[in-house]
Design a protein around this motif. Structure first.
Motif, PDB file in Angstrom:
ATOM      1  N   VAL A  15      67.960   4.062  51.479  1.00 24.47           N
ATOM      2  CA  VAL A  15      67.030   4.962  50.846  1.00 24.47           C
ATOM      3  C   VAL A  15      67.920   6.409  50.416  1.00 24.47           C
ATOM      4  N   VAL A  37      65.681   3.048  56.515  1.00 25.07           N
ATOM      5  CA  VAL A  37      64.415   3.048  56.891  1.00 25.07           C
ATOM      6  C   VAL A  37      64.348   1.766  57.676  1.00 25.07           C
ATOM      7  N   ALA A  39      62.490  -0.632  58.479  1.00 19.94           N
ATOM      8  CA  ALA A  39      61.023  -1.315  58.251  1.00 19.94           C
ATOM      9  C   ALA A  39      61.215  -2.571  59.063  1.00 19.94           C
ATOM     10  N   ASN A  59      49.561   0.283  58.489  1.00 19.66           N
ATOM     11  CA  ASN A  59      50.428   0.745  57.313  1.00 19.66           C
ATOM     12  C   ASN A  59      51.632   1.037  57.678  1.00 19.66           C
ATOM     13  N   GLY A  60      52.506   0.368  56.940  1.00 18.50           N
ATOM     14  CA  GLY A  60      53.953   0.738  57.149  1.00 18.50           C
ATOM     15  C   GLY A  60      54.641  -0.038  58.117  1.00 18.50           C
ATOM     16  N   GLY A  62      55.625  -2.990  58.379  1.00 17.13           N
ATOM     17  CA  GLY A  62      56.749  -3.899  58.193  1.00 17.13           C
ATOM     18  C   GLY A  62      56.295  -5.389  57.930  1.00 17.13           C
ATOM     19  N   LYS A  63      55.041  -5.650  57.596  1.00 21.20           N
ATOM     20  CA  LYS A  63      54.473  -6.825  57.623  1.00 21.20           C
ATOM     21  C   LYS A  63      54.845  -7.383  56.091  1.00 21.20           C
ATOM     22  N   THR A  64      54.834  -6.537  55.127  1.00 18.22           N
ATOM     23  CA  THR A  64      55.249  -6.969  53.715  1.00 18.22           C
ATOM     24  C   THR A  64      56.608  -7.166  53.534  1.00 18.22           C
TER      25      THR A  64
ATOM     26  N   SER B 262      64.948  -4.348  46.020  1.00 21.33           N
ATOM     27  CA  SER B 262      64.286  -4.203  47.301  1.00 21.33           C
ATOM     28  C   SER B 262      62.756  -4.282  46.925  1.00 21.33           C
ATOM     29  N   SER B 264      60.421  -3.181  45.577  1.00 22.46           N
ATOM     30  CA  SER B 264      59.466  -2.080  45.910  1.00 22.46           C
ATOM     31  C   SER B 264      58.303  -2.324  45.010  1.00 22.46           C
ATOM     32  N   ARG B 266      54.814  -1.936  46.542  1.00 22.86           N
ATOM     33  CA  ARG B 266      54.215  -3.227  47.526  1.00 22.86           C
ATOM     34  C   ARG B 266      52.850  -3.662  47.020  1.00 22.86           C
TER      35      ARG B 266
HETATM   36  N1  LIG Z   1      61.564  -0.848  48.721  1.00 19.45           N
HETATM   37  C1  LIG Z   1      61.439  -0.086  49.648  1.00 19.45           C
HETATM   38  N2  LIG Z   1      62.200   1.013  49.805  1.00 19.45           N
HETATM   39  C2  LIG Z   1      62.517   1.793  50.731  1.00 19.45           C
HETATM   40  N3  LIG Z   1      61.539   1.647  51.734  1.00 19.45           N
HETATM   41  C3  LIG Z   1      60.514   0.814  51.645  1.00 19.45           C
HETATM   42  C4  LIG Z   1      60.446  -0.110  50.741  1.00 19.45           C
HETATM   43  N4  LIG Z   1      59.264  -0.872  51.030  1.00 19.45           N
HETATM   44  C5  LIG Z   1      58.920  -0.522  52.036  1.00 19.45           C
HETATM   45  N5  LIG Z   1      59.491   0.442  52.677  1.00 19.45           N
HETATM   46  C6  LIG Z   1      59.361   1.142  53.886  1.00 19.45           C
HETATM   47  O1  LIG Z   1      59.450   0.272  54.879  1.00 19.45           O
HETATM   48  C7  LIG Z   1      58.269   0.317  55.882  1.00 19.45           C
HETATM   49  C8  LIG Z   1      57.531  -0.849  56.135  1.00 19.45           C
HETATM   50  O2  LIG Z   1      56.953  -1.353  54.807  1.00 19.45           O
HETATM   51  P1  LIG Z   1      56.015  -2.409  54.707  1.00 19.45           P
HETATM   52  O3  LIG Z   1      56.848  -3.557  54.894  1.00 19.45           O
HETATM   53  O4  LIG Z   1      55.604  -2.453  53.198  1.00 19.45           O
HETATM   54  O5  LIG Z   1      55.006  -2.096  55.706  1.00 19.45           O
HETATM   55  P2  LIG Z   1      53.422  -2.914  55.677  1.00 19.45           P
HETATM   56  O6  LIG Z   1      53.360  -3.952  54.715  1.00 19.45           O
HETATM   57  O7  LIG Z   1      53.331  -3.406  57.153  1.00 19.45           O
HETATM   58  O8  LIG Z   1      52.303  -1.716  55.143  1.00 19.45           O
HETATM   59  C9  LIG Z   1      57.550   1.455  55.332  1.00 19.45           C
HETATM   60  O9  LIG Z   1      58.012   2.811  56.299  1.00 19.45           O
HETATM   61  C10 LIG Z   1      57.695   1.640  54.104  1.00 19.45           C
HETATM   62  O10 LIG Z   1      57.753   2.981  53.654  1.00 19.45           O
END
Ligand SMILES: Nc1ncnc2c1ncn2[C@@H]1O[C@H](COP(=O)(O)OP(=O)(O)O)[C@@H](O)[C@H]1O
Ligand SMILES: [Mg+2]
Lengths: 327, 266
Positions: A15, A37, A39, A59-60, A62-64, B262, B264, B266
């Motif tokens: 980032v 980050v 994740a 939340n956050g 790393g699931k997604t 990435s 992004s 979500r």
């Molecule tokens: N495209 C991205 N660019 C930068 N940071 C990201 C991006 N997507 C997610 N993150 C960060 O990575 C971490 C995990 O995110 P995410 O996998 O979406 O978590 P969850 O689905 O468990 O809520 C979080 O801190 C989020 O802010």
């Protein structure tokens, strides 16, 4: 052989640091400072055919991100990932025809056309034979009860109806593996229940392997025997749902209903009073001391009713995440 | 390839969903044609030649430009590749066995197909009403070469715009600005605004080594017989080279972009 196999998966997002103000923006055009980050930070697990696994975490967590790596959308920073024997980010058509990714907040349907048109498009994209397409569609339409809205413009559907259509679009090629990311998000309680029933039925009927992320514990409690919990990119639990209780809940809850007024200070000698609302009180006691405490209550207090309960899974998990002692 | 045909047919239906939009867009087109015709008629009312063009030649040039640009510069009404990269909707395609570039190419042609139909009607009507004197090359080889360069230009334009929009992988905030600049450049340097041979010879020869004049100026100039057959052939060859280069670069940028994508939003 496991269907999904992850070893020490890491995904760090690069980032770039945004400096405030106009001069910061201009500076960042020429030289950008990056930071990571983390994740997903060293996660390993494997999943066998036909399993329906709950993948949970705050939340956050790393699931997604994990699901995106498994679907080949993201290249991992390091680690080994194999899904059905494929490396997901090679994005081989033979692999892509065998899984589906559904994200609760994303849609793939064509907004201005009836959902059936998107199904037809997916049929062609996945090269589903006519007969199989008809059979699958009929089956899904019946299961989800959407026959009357197939020809309605997607933009005119309610959120719940649209989510059902999204599911059909994602399942038209009969994927062996299903990644469901918060599929019930934003739905009302009745609709959530319908979704859950469908997921369960689908898993049993087709023996498909499903990973389900959700932050509604009800989803996971009802559907999944096995849960994987991650937090801050690290795996903190992987096992049967009731194991969480055994592993983390070293306390039990005594719920007492009294006949007469009692002294709260005296109650505190038995255990930690979590709730006191005459005539009802909830007391947390050490697991090993639960029966002793119950006996003591019965002996020294005017007890009308007494229950010994495990703490709620939600509470346990919340407290595991906050690092607090689970009570 | 059936999947791309289905994309084509869905896009075609999709373009019809905003009928009013579409009608207004066509109306704007007709107005533009009328304005251009009137403008040049006015310019030539007091003289016989301007910028080295006779009246008939100039009217033929602008008329042809208008026809050719309906196919070259036209893009689907909801071409939002930059947006899809930024908000993560690109993921929808990446998980499927379909090529994103070909997906948009199919959509592009669907919208062009629709445009052709209407353009033919509009131009026929205008031609019947105004009966402008048009002058094309009488040599069929010119016509053939001109049409081939035209079609090649349609694809080159597609890859050029995709190259510009793939910058979104690295600079998601700036897609709109970059796209705008590229489009302006393309309109001017392609010969859309004025015939490029009014420029100094130096500038003309320099432009030869960019892909832009191959989009509009060369096909038009070949069709009205401005170049010898040998020259026309040379430009056809060069336009093919640009097609290969832009195709290669668009794919290269796409692959590099995916490495930093990435997903992004979500
Ligand atoms: N495209 C991205 N660019 C930068 N940071 C990201 C991006 N997507 C997610 N993150 C960060 O990575 C971490 C995990 O995110 P995410 O996998 O979406 O978590 P969850 O689905 O468990 O809520 C979080 O801190 C989020 O802010
Ligand atoms: Mg998430």
């Amino acid at each position: 052989m496991p269907v999904i196999d992850i070893k020490n998966l890491k995904k760090y997002y690069k980032v770039h640091q945004k400096e405030p103000g106009l001069s910061g923006s201009i500076k960042s055009l020429f030289s950008r400072k990056y930071y990571d980050v983390k994740a997903v930070d060293g996660v390993s697990f494997d999943i066998g055919e036909g399993e329906l696994v709950g993948f949970i975490g705050p939340n956050g967590a790393g699931k997604t991100t994990t699901l995106k790596v498994l679907s080949g959308l993201l290249y991992p920073t390091s680690g080994h990932v194999s899904v059905l024997g494929y490396t997901p980010w090679d994005r081989k058509p033979a692999f892509q025809k065998q899984f589906s990714l559904v994200m609760g907040q994303k849609n793939q349907l064509w907004w201005d056309l009836p959902a059936i048109e998107s199904f037809i498009l997916n049929k062609e994209i996945y090269e589903v034979p006519d007969a199989q397409y008809k059979k699958t569609l009929d089956e899904l339409v019946e299961l989800l009860d959407v026959a009357d809205i197939l020809k309605v413009q997607v933009r005119k559907l309610s959120l719940g109806q649209r989510m059902k259509m999204e599911l059909i679009a994602a399942l038209i090629h009969s994927p062996k593996i299903l990644f469901l990311d918060e599929p019930t998000i934003g739905l009302d309680v009745v609709m959530q229940k319908k979704m859950r029933d469908f997921i369960k039925e689908y898993n049993q009927r087709f023996n498909s392997t499903i990973i389900l992320t959700s932050h509604y514990m009800d989803d996971v409690k009802e559907l999944c025997q096995r849960v994987i919990i991650i937090d801050k990119g690290k795996l903190i639990f992987d096992g049967a749902l009731d194991e969480i209780v055994k592993k983390y809940a070293n306390h039990k809850l005594l719920t007492v209903v009294f006949d007469k007024k009692v002294d709260q200070d005296k109650l505190s000698e038995i255990g930690q009073v979590k709730e006191f609302n005459f005539p009802k009180a909830v007391i947390s006691v050490k697991r090993t001391a639960a029966s002793m405490a119950a006996a003591e209550l019965l002996q020294h207090f005017p007890v009308a009713d007494l229950n010994i309960e495990e703490p709620q899974i939600e509470d346990i998990i919340r407290e595991v995440f906050t690092g607090a002692d689970v009570a | 390839m059936r999947k791309y045909f289905t994309v084509f047919s869905l896009s075609f239906q999709n373009e019809f969903t905003y009928r009013l939009n579409f009608i207004l867009w066509r109306f704007r087109n007709v107005l533009r044609i009328l304005m251009t015709l009137f403008l040049w008629t006015a310019v030539f009312s007091s003289r016989d030649a301007a910028l080295g063009y006779s009246r008939t030649q100039m009217i033929s040039y602008v008329f042809l430009v208008l026809i050719i640009q309906t196919l070259v510069l036209a893009a689907p009404s909801n071409d939002n590749v930059g947006g899809e990269i930024n908000n993560g909707d690109l993921s929808n395609y990446l998980v499927k066995p379909i090529s994103y570039l070909n997906f948009w190419l199919s959509r592009d042609w669907a919208s062009k197909f629709l445009n052709i139909i209407f353009a033919v009607i509009e131009f026929s009507l205008l031609w019947l009403v105004f009966r402008p004197q048009l002058q094309f090359s009488e040599n069929m080889v010119h016509i053939l070469l001109g049409i081939i360069v035209w079609v090649v230009g349609i694809f080159t334009y597609f890859f050029l715009t995709k190259m510009a929009v793939f910058v979104a992988f690295w600079y998601p905030e700036n897609t709109w600005g970059i796209m705008f600049i590229v489009l302006v450049f393309m309109e001017i340097l392609s010969g859309f605004i004025f015939p490029l041979d009014v420029l100094p010879t130096m500038a003309q020869s320099a432009l030869q080594f960019t892909p832009f004049p191959y989009l509009i100026y060369y096909p038009v100039a070949i069709l009205i017989g401005k170049f010898s057959i040998a020259h026309s052939l040379q430009f056809l060859l060069q336009s093919l080279i640009w097609l290969f280069i832009t195709h290669f670069l668009a794919q290269k940028l796409w692959r590099l972009g995916l490495k930093v994508y990435s997903a992004s939003g979500r």
